[in-house]
Scaffold this active site. Structure first.
Site, PDB file in Angstrom:
ATOM      1  N   LYS A  22      46.195  39.975  43.381  1.00 23.94           N
ATOM      2  CA  LYS A  22      44.747  39.861  43.105  1.00 23.94           C
ATOM      3  C   LYS A  22      44.010  41.121  43.554  1.00 23.94           C
ATOM      4  CE  LYS A  22      42.168  37.727  46.284  1.00 23.94           C
ATOM      5  NZ  LYS A  22      40.994  38.368  46.896  1.00 23.94           N
ATOM      6  N   ASN A  23      44.334  41.616  44.748  1.00 23.21           N
ATOM      7  CA  ASN A  23      43.551  42.727  45.282  1.00 23.21           C
ATOM      8  C   ASN A  23      43.896  44.084  44.654  1.00 23.21           C
ATOM      9  OD1 ASN A  23      42.124  40.907  46.768  1.00 23.21           O
ATOM     10  ND2 ASN A  23      43.168  41.327  48.709  1.00 23.21           N
ATOM     11  N   CYS A 117      29.497  36.571  54.014  1.00 20.04           N
ATOM     12  CA  CYS A 117      30.401  35.588  53.431  1.00 20.04           C
ATOM     13  C   CYS A 117      31.078  34.841  54.558  1.00 20.04           C
ATOM     14  CB  CYS A 117      31.405  36.261  52.501  1.00 20.04           C
ATOM     15  SG  CYS A 117      32.654  37.181  53.381  1.00 20.04           S
ATOM     16  N   ARG A 122      29.694  41.390  56.164  1.00 24.47           N
ATOM     17  CA  ARG A 122      30.599  42.419  55.608  1.00 24.47           C
ATOM     18  C   ARG A 122      29.746  43.465  54.918  1.00 24.47           C
ATOM     19  NH1 ARG A 122      35.136  39.296  52.326  1.00 24.47           N
ATOM     20  NH2 ARG A 122      36.084  41.346  52.063  1.00 24.47           N
ATOM     21  N   ASP A 305      44.855  39.037  55.997  1.00 24.02           N
ATOM     22  CA  ASP A 305      44.952  37.943  55.019  1.00 24.02           C
ATOM     23  C   ASP A 305      46.135  37.011  55.306  1.00 24.02           C
ATOM     24  OD1 ASP A 305      42.766  38.972  53.727  1.00 24.02           O
ATOM     25  OD2 ASP A 305      43.940  40.099  52.267  1.00 24.02           O
ATOM     26  N   ARG A 396      40.725  31.033  43.957  1.00 20.98           N
ATOM     27  CA  ARG A 396      40.225  32.406  43.822  1.00 20.98           C
ATOM     28  C   ARG A 396      41.361  33.416  43.923  1.00 20.98           C
ATOM     29  NH1 ARG A 396      34.949  33.960  47.130  1.00 20.98           N
ATOM     30  NH2 ARG A 396      35.780  35.937  46.384  1.00 20.98           N
TER      31      ARG A 396
HETATM   32  N1  EPU Z   1      33.377  47.603  56.766  1.00 18.90           N
HETATM   33  C1  EPU Z   1      32.143  48.045  57.160  1.00 18.90           C
HETATM   34  N2  EPU Z   1      31.348  48.706  56.248  1.00 18.90           N
HETATM   35  C2  EPU Z   1      31.760  48.916  54.974  1.00 18.90           C
HETATM   36  C3  EPU Z   1      33.037  48.458  54.565  1.00 18.90           C
HETATM   37  C4  EPU Z   1      33.834  47.789  55.491  1.00 18.90           C
HETATM   38  O1  EPU Z   1      31.739  47.861  58.313  1.00 18.90           O
HETATM   39  O2  EPU Z   1      30.995  49.531  54.187  1.00 18.90           O
HETATM   40  C5  EPU Z   1      34.258  46.907  57.748  1.00 18.90           C
HETATM   41  C6  EPU Z   1      34.499  45.447  57.370  1.00 18.90           C
HETATM   42  O3  EPU Z   1      33.443  44.614  57.779  1.00 18.90           O
HETATM   43  C7  EPU Z   1      35.824  45.147  58.075  1.00 18.90           C
HETATM   44  C8  EPU Z   1      36.557  46.501  57.963  1.00 18.90           C
HETATM   45  O4  EPU Z   1      35.548  47.486  57.712  1.00 18.90           O
HETATM   46  O5  EPU Z   1      35.613  44.851  59.419  1.00 18.90           O
HETATM   47  C9  EPU Z   1      37.608  46.572  56.887  1.00 18.90           C
HETATM   48  O6  EPU Z   1      37.092  46.028  55.680  1.00 18.90           O
HETATM   49  P1  EPU Z   1      37.634  46.485  54.240  1.00 18.90           P
HETATM   50  O7  EPU Z   1      36.563  47.299  53.596  1.00 18.90           O
HETATM   51  O8  EPU Z   1      38.973  47.093  54.403  1.00 18.90           O
HETATM   52  O9  EPU Z   1      37.762  45.082  53.501  1.00 18.90           O
HETATM   53  P2  EPU Z   1      37.421  44.769  51.997  1.00 18.90           P
HETATM   54  O10 EPU Z   1      37.731  45.925  51.132  1.00 18.90           O
HETATM   55  O11 EPU Z   1      36.052  44.181  51.918  1.00 18.90           O
HETATM   56  C10 EPU Z   1      39.803  43.936  51.334  1.00 18.90           C
HETATM   57  C11 EPU Z   1      40.399  42.704  50.734  1.00 18.90           C
HETATM   58  C12 EPU Z   1      40.368  41.567  51.743  1.00 18.90           C
HETATM   59  C13 EPU Z   1      41.159  42.026  52.962  1.00 18.90           C
HETATM   60  C14 EPU Z   1      40.577  43.325  53.525  1.00 18.90           C
HETATM   61  C15 EPU Z   1      41.355  43.910  54.688  1.00 18.90           C
HETATM   62  C16 EPU Z   1      39.935  42.897  48.399  1.00 18.90           C
HETATM   63  C17 EPU Z   1      39.205  42.402  47.205  1.00 18.90           C
HETATM   64  N3  EPU Z   1      39.649  42.330  49.548  1.00 18.90           N
HETATM   65  O12 EPU Z   1      38.459  43.610  51.674  1.00 18.90           O
HETATM   66  O13 EPU Z   1      41.021  40.477  51.118  1.00 18.90           O
HETATM   67  O14 EPU Z   1      41.108  41.029  53.938  1.00 18.90           O
HETATM   68  O15 EPU Z   1      40.551  44.331  52.483  1.00 18.90           O
HETATM   69  O16 EPU Z   1      42.658  44.179  54.304  1.00 18.90           O
HETATM   70  O17 EPU Z   1      40.781  43.784  48.284  1.00 18.90           O
HETATM   71  C18 EPU Z   1      41.371  38.214  50.598  1.00 18.90           C
HETATM   72  O18 EPU Z   1      42.106  38.593  49.668  1.00 18.90           O
HETATM   73  O19 EPU Z   1      41.317  37.019  50.991  1.00 18.90           O
HETATM   74  C19 EPU Z   1      40.535  39.200  51.280  1.00 18.90           C
HETATM   75  C20 EPU Z   1      39.465  38.866  52.014  1.00 18.90           C
END
Ligand code: EPU
Length: 435
Positions: A22-23, A117, A122, A305, A396
């Site tokens: 998915k990701n 969320c 986030r 995850d 999802r």
């Molecule tokens: N963060 C910030 N500011 C930003 C972006 C991120 O503070 O602008 C922080 C986040 O709050 C978190 C950390 O940085 O504490 C890492 O977040 P990241 O950006 O890596 O997460 P994401 O891209 O929002 C993806 C996956 C998540 C997975 C995380 C970590 C997708 C669609 N989602 O989220 O997957 O947990 O990386 O590996 O790729 C899931 O599939 O259930 C899921 C939540």
């Protein structure tokens, strides 16, 4: 809401084919919209999130459809609208990838600011900082992020914390920029590498994905292509844990064992027998799981995850496990596991789990996708019947989870109520109408 009714206690045995990730699918469907001409994407899971991102792109003007063989066709030639619809974007944070796409493709983007969320606050501040570094004017008005640039120009961008979403969004934005972009402290997740390989097959020039410095040389244009995405390492890890908790014997096919290294090591530490083939893994649980300590970390560390599924297995392990969550605020679901008899104490970012011999079925509610998976895992071990509400959250990110578990011998039934069916029907018919 739809429900799953699970009667636990059966060791699950047999073969299960793991779906596409998915990701990876989400950013790759968006990236396909950067190109001229059609892309054909294979191994795309029919998850709700994939439908949601496709609907957003259709509303922006792209033509997207699944054919009978689960290939997704993306024709972005008429993607000309720059305003993404709030009602769809608010459902899924990954929708924010359309900001990078629109900025690169149209030079302007209006995308709702994703709210908080179930995983806590986030923010998207790193994404916005990156867009500004590439030369965009960025503001937040009436709940929308508005970004605009006459021309995006490559830049050196340090991502404060290795963030998957930021790395991918900036890869999308920088692909057609003038000059070279360097993303430092980039995320190294396999899905980032998959996106880079896909974009390069469309004609992008991206080097270094999988290391913490990614170099993107902007190109004039990209062309549609054919691509098969990687397997879902979190779905695979979830089935490994299902095997562990039920005392099962499974063959997982269509997997990339290298992407599962940290999960494999922790499952072995918990006592599971694991044999790896080139794209299959055999998992056997010959005894009760043993307690394991771990902490979540960016790849190649133990994935956040996988935290909830693993905690579900530790709930019945022999001994006490200490699990620390370092990425998100992700322990709210343990209240539901406690209702099933788990002995879990949470202190700030750490769960201390004293394994019990057996869980007991109870009515429970999924609070997010992976929490929902944890409840299904716990229910498969529990004595008696567990009723899990909030199944649409599980859908999802897990394709046909109930069907796959049933084929392994699980006693699991899905009950769709009328409201849920109507919602799904209207989603599917809007999806077709937009096509
Ligand atoms: N963060 C910030 N500011 C930003 C972006 C991120 O503070 O602008 C922080 C986040 O709050 C978190 C950390 O940085 O504490 C890492 O977040 P990241 O950006 O890596 O997460 P994401 O891209 O929002 C993806 C996956 C998540 C997975 C995380 C970590 C997708 C669609 N989602 O989220 O997957 O947990 O990386 O590996 O790729 C899931 O599939 O259930 C899921 C939540």
């Amino acid at each position: 809401m739809a429900k799953l009714i699970v009667r636990g206690g059966t060791p699950l045995k047999g073969e299960v084919r793991i779906s596409g990730a998915k990701n990876s699918a989400l950013p790759i469907v968006v990236a396909a919209c950067l190109a001229e001409g059609e892309s054909v994407l294979e191994n795309i899971p029919r998850d709700i999130d994939v439908y949601t991102i496709s609907m957003i792109l259709k509303k922006l003007g792209a033509n997207i459809w699944f054919d009978d063989d689960s290939r997704l066709h993306v024709v972005p030639d008429n993607l000309t609208k720059e305003k993404a619809p709030y009602d769809l974007v608010r459902r899924m944070r990954a929708s924010f990838y359309v900001a990078g796409l629109l900025l690169a493709r149209l030079g302007k983007a209006e995308v709702p600011l994703p709210g908080g969320c179930a995983l806590g606050s986030r923010p998207v501040d790193y994404h916005l900082k990156g867009f500004k570094a590439l030369g965009a004017d960025v503001s937040i008005e009436h709940g929308y992020v508005r970004a605009q640039a006459q021309e995006l120009v490559g830049a050196k961008i340090y991502i404060n914390r290795s963030s998957v979403g930021t790395t991918m969004n900036l890869m999308l934005a920088a692909a057609l920029a003038k000059g070279t972009t360097l993303l430092e402290n980039a995320a190294k997740e396999p899905e980032v590498v998959d996106l880079a390989i896909f974009m390069n097959s469309m004609g992008a020039r991206i080097r270094g994905a999988g290391t913490d410095v990614i170099r993107i040389e902007g190109v004039e244009s990209l062309k549609g292509t054919e691509y098969s995405i990687i397997a879902d390492r979190i779905e695979a890890g979830t089935f490994m844990v299902v095997c562990g908790i039920t005392g099962g014997d499974m063959m997982l096919t269509n997997v990339v064992p290298e992407h599962l290294r940290s999960t494999i090591l922790k499952c072995q530490e918990a006592g599971l027998e694991i044999e790896e083939g080139p794209n299959a893994i055999r998992v056997r649980a010959l005894r009760r799981p043993q307690a394991v300590d771990l902490e979540t970390a960016p790849y190649p560390g133990f994935a956040t995850d996988m935290q909830q599924p693993f905690v579900a297995m530790m709930a019945v392990a022999q001994g006490t496990s200490v699990i620390r969550e370092t990425i998100f605020d992700r322990f709210r679901y343990v209240d539901e596991l406690r209702r099933m008899g788990a002995d879990i104490r949470v202190e700030r970012d750490t769960a201390i789990i004293r394994g019990v011999e057996e869980l007991t079925g109870a009515p429970v509610v999924a609070t997010d996708l992976r929490a929902g998976a944890a409840l299904v895992i716990a229910a498969l071990q529990a004595k008696g019947e567990t009723e899990i509400r909030g199944v649409e959250l599980i859908d999802r990110g897990y394709e046909h989870i109930d069907e796959k578990l049933r084929r392994l011998g699980a006693d699991i039934t899905r009950i769709s109520d009328d409201e849920e069916s109507r919602h799904m029907e209207s989603l599917m018919s809007t999806f077709s109408e937009l096509g």
